[in-house]
Structures are given as C-alpha cells and as structure tokens.
Design a protein around this motif. Structure first.
Motif, short mmCIF file in Angstrom:
data_model
loop_
_atom_site.label_atom_id
_atom_site.label_comp_id
_atom_site.label_asym_id
_atom_site.label_seq_id
_atom_site.Cartn_x
_atom_site.Cartn_y
_atom_site.Cartn_z
N ILE A 180 0.87 -1.18 0.00
CA ILE A 180 0.00 0.00 0.00
C ILE A 180 0.90 1.22 0.00
CG2 ILE A 180 -1.78 1.29 1.26
CD1 ILE A 180 -2.55 -1.40 2.60
N VAL A 181 0.65 2.15 -0.93
CA VAL A 181 1.47 3.36 -1.01
C VAL A 181 0.56 4.58 -0.84
CG1 VAL A 181 3.09 4.71 -2.39
CG2 VAL A 181 3.07 2.21 -2.59
N TYR A 182 0.96 5.46 0.06
CA TYR A 182 0.26 6.73 0.29
C TYR A 182 1.19 7.86 -0.16
CZ TYR A 182 -1.87 3.76 3.98
OH TYR A 182 -2.47 2.76 4.71
N ASN A 183 0.76 8.68 -1.09
CA ASN A 183 1.55 9.86 -1.45
C ASN A 183 0.84 11.11 -0.97
OD1 ASN A 183 -0.38 9.14 -3.65
ND2 ASN A 183 0.29 11.10 -4.49
N LEU A 184 1.63 12.09 -0.52
CA LEU A 184 1.03 13.30 0.03
C LEU A 184 0.83 14.38 -1.03
CD1 LEU A 184 1.88 11.87 2.69
CD2 LEU A 184 2.22 14.14 3.62
N ASN A 185 1.72 14.45 -2.01
CA ASN A 185 1.64 15.52 -2.99
C ASN A 185 0.79 15.07 -4.18
OD1 ASN A 185 2.14 17.59 -4.89
ND2 ASN A 185 4.11 18.02 -3.91
N PRO A 186 -0.32 15.76 -4.47
CA PRO A 186 -1.20 15.32 -5.55
C PRO A 186 -0.54 15.34 -6.92
CG PRO A 186 -1.89 17.48 -4.72
CD PRO A 186 -0.87 16.96 -3.76
N LYS A 187 0.58 16.03 -7.08
CA LYS A 187 1.27 16.01 -8.37
C LYS A 187 1.74 14.61 -8.72
CE LYS A 187 6.05 16.89 -6.79
NZ LYS A 187 6.57 15.58 -7.19
N ASP A 188 1.84 13.72 -7.72
CA ASP A 188 2.37 12.37 -7.94
C ASP A 188 1.29 11.34 -8.23
OD1 ASP A 188 5.07 13.17 -7.42
OD2 ASP A 188 4.61 13.18 -5.28
#
Length: 373
Positions: free
Chosen positions: A346-354
C-alpha cells in the motif's frame, strides 16, 4: 431548516446515497493504519473533558488555531481545558470549507448527538453537553470505538516497543480487536548518530543481540520482526520523505552503519544508499511472513526548528514535500520483484502532483494470485 450534518451529508447524487445507505453504512470498520495510543485502549481510558479528547495531541487543530492567531499556551501549553476549548470554538468558524469544519460537526452530531454549529457563542453549551456525555461508559476509549462500528484496528509501533499494552488488551478479551504494526523508521536514522545510537542500544537490549555491525542490525531486526509476528502483527509501515534512486554497494552500507555507530553522521548520498538497502531487507522480511507493507511518501517533518526544540515531534509542523520519488520507488519494487520478494503493498503519497505517476507505476507490478497486489 435542515441541519448542517444530516444523513445525506456530502452524498450529492441518487447513486451516492444508494451506494452508501444500502451497501456501506452498516459495514464494520477495519482500520489498518491508525495512531491510536495502545495504552489508552488497553486501559479503556475515560476522558476528563472534550478538550482532552479533541485537542490534546491533535496537531491539525493546533495548526488551524495558530493560523487564527491563538497563543501557543492555548494549543499545547498550560491553559486550562475550558480556555483551550474556547480558543478552538473561536477558530472553527474560520475553518469553513476546510475538512476540520466538517470533522468537527460530524463528531458533534455523532456520537455526541449535538447539531449546533460550534462558535464562541455556542461553546459553553456544547462544552458542558459533551462533558456530561463523557461520564458514560459509551464514551470511554473502547466505548467510542464500538459506537463507531470499529471491528479491528492497527496501531503504529516501533520495533523496540514491548507491546505490553497489546498483551494486556488481548488477555482482557475486550472489543474491538487491536493489532500492532511494525514501524521501523528509526532503523534508517544514520544521519543523526546521537539519536540513532540511543535507539540501537534499545534494539540490542530488547532483541538480546549485539548491534555493532550492519549484519548484526539485520539480525536484531529479524528477531523483533518475529516477535511482532508472534503477537499478531501482519503489517509494516514506513514513513519516507522520498525513495532514493541510487545504486547500492553493500560495503558502503556496512561502512555507513559502522561510522554512525561511532558518532559520524552519514552524508545525504550515503544515507540514501543505506535507506534503500535496508528497505530491501525489511521488505524481504515482510514477504517472508506474508505481511502487507505500507509506504507513506512525501512528508517533510519538524520544519519549525524552534518549536521542534520546545515541543518535540508531531506538534503540527510537518508539510507536503516536493521531492520526486518515481524512479526510486520503481527501483525498489523492481529489485524486490526480481528476487521474488515483493509482497502486497500500500502506497500513500502526500503531494497530488504524484497521483498519476504513482498509479501507473504500481500497475507494473500487479500479479496473481493477489487481487490489487
């Protein structure tokens, strides 16, 4: 007049209302990532006031209060419960269109049954009504979780934690179920040898192993990984600023650890190499025991040095980073895949650009028999 919070709040179409009410509303909550304090659950803590329940430790609220000009004494400081609640009540109307506004009133509506909007003029009534409800057993730590329909949840635990609160809670047979999660971020800390060596000494003590070389570090972590597994853990969790795109030379990694052990801070390049090497080893441990691994990528933490020195971590001074991590994550996942050590992830990214990059990257590694590996 319709209350702000009602049964169709944010359900703006017929299909949204149908999907929620007919299929989702009565499902239990199975929370695989939380920061609930195990000691509060194990003791079934009773809260002295809504201020303790709502504002102690809630750095999201502290950030909003600071932005609204509230003095630190009324956020994290020595002000009394009523004074802090008053400060929050003055802040809430200014958070309109921020999720904090929604969360505040959703929580007042359920479980407290209060549909007034919180403001300075309603603060006293709401404060006393909430405190009265908190005297009921339904509003203890476990009582609240049961009211929300939580069936099971996972906490966030360092490899050196003894899990004593988990043991006590498991023996009690209480509900909901509580499980530990392996969070080995401290094992990567070669850039801060003072903090790192103190943690390594704790690791050595609880694992019963010497930790004076990189190989011994892996051995001690393997001992603790097995310990967590024996006590119900099936998840790991990693908080990363980025995933470095570097080649790994094992001799460099061994040297970096040895230097950190004698007090020499690793350079950024050497720390990145060490991080990627150790992430490979930790992921292989997870795969070997059939765990799910989680990666939280993109937070830059403790940005306000003065406040960090005064208040410590997790006080509301973290933010979204803008480092790139696609190539590094690709390297990590592909390296594990080549060794057939890539478990469910499971991967959570914080920056919506990603967002789009990440979705397309993870699609490279889907494989049976896992659905949505």
């Amino acid at each position: 007049m319709t209350a702000f919070i009602h049964k169709d709040f944010l359900l703006d179409s017929v299909w949204a209302r149908r999907l929620y009410h007919e299929f989702a509303a009565d499902l239990p909550i199975l929370d695989y990532h939380s920061h609930l304090p195990p000691e509060q659950v194990a003791s079934d803590k009773r809260f002295r006031s809504i201020t303790e329940l709502w504002l102690e430790g809630d750095h999201y609220k502290w950030r909003a209060m600071r932005a609204a000009g509230v003095d630190e004494s009324q956020c994290t400081g020595t002000a009394g419960d009523w004074e802090k609640f008053q400060a929050w009540s003055r802040t809430v109307p200014r958070t309109l269109r921020n999720p904090l506004y929604h969360w505040t009133h959703l929580e007042l509506a359920f479980p407290f049954g209060i549909h007034e909007l919180l403001s300075e003029s309603t603060a006293a009534r709401i404060y006393h009504a909430c405190n009265e409800r908190l005297t009921s057993s339904e509003f203890s730590a476990c009582g609240l979780l049961r009211q929300f329909g939580v069936e099971a949840f996972c906490t966030t635990d360092d490899p050196v934690d003894d899990l004593a609160h988990h043991f006590a809670y498991q023996r009690s047979g209480a509900s909901p179920r509580m499980y530990p999660t392996w969070r080995p971020d401290s094992a990567l800390g070669v850039s801060d040898p003072v903090t790192y060596n103190a943690w390594l000494d704790r690791l050595a003590a609880c694992s019963g192993r010497n930790v004076d070389s990189y190989e011994q570090l892996l051995d001690a972590l393997a001992v603790r990984h097995a310990y967590f597994h024996e006590h119900g853990c099936r998840l790991s969790d990693h908080g990363l600023v980025t995933v470095p795109d570097v080649s790994v030379d094992r001799q460099n990694v061994q040297r970096t650890f040895a230097e950190a052990r004698i007090g020499k801070a690793a350079t950024r390049d050497r720390a990145n190499e060490f991080q990627l090497a150790l992430l490979h080893e930790l992921a292989a441990m997870d795969h070997g025991r059939g765990w799910v691994q989680q990666f939280h990528i993109g937070a830059i933490r403790n940005n306000n040095t003065r406040q960090f020195r005064a208040l410590g971590p997790n006080a509301g001074f973290d933010s979204i980073g803008d480092e790139t991590f696609g190539a590094g994550l690709q390297r990590l996942l592909d390296g594990l895949e080549q060794r057939q050590r890539l478990g469910k992830t499971i991967v959570y990214n914080l920056n919506p650009k990603d967002n789009e990059m990440l979705v397309s990257l993870l699609g490279n590694f889907q494989a049976g028999p896992s659905v949505g590996k």
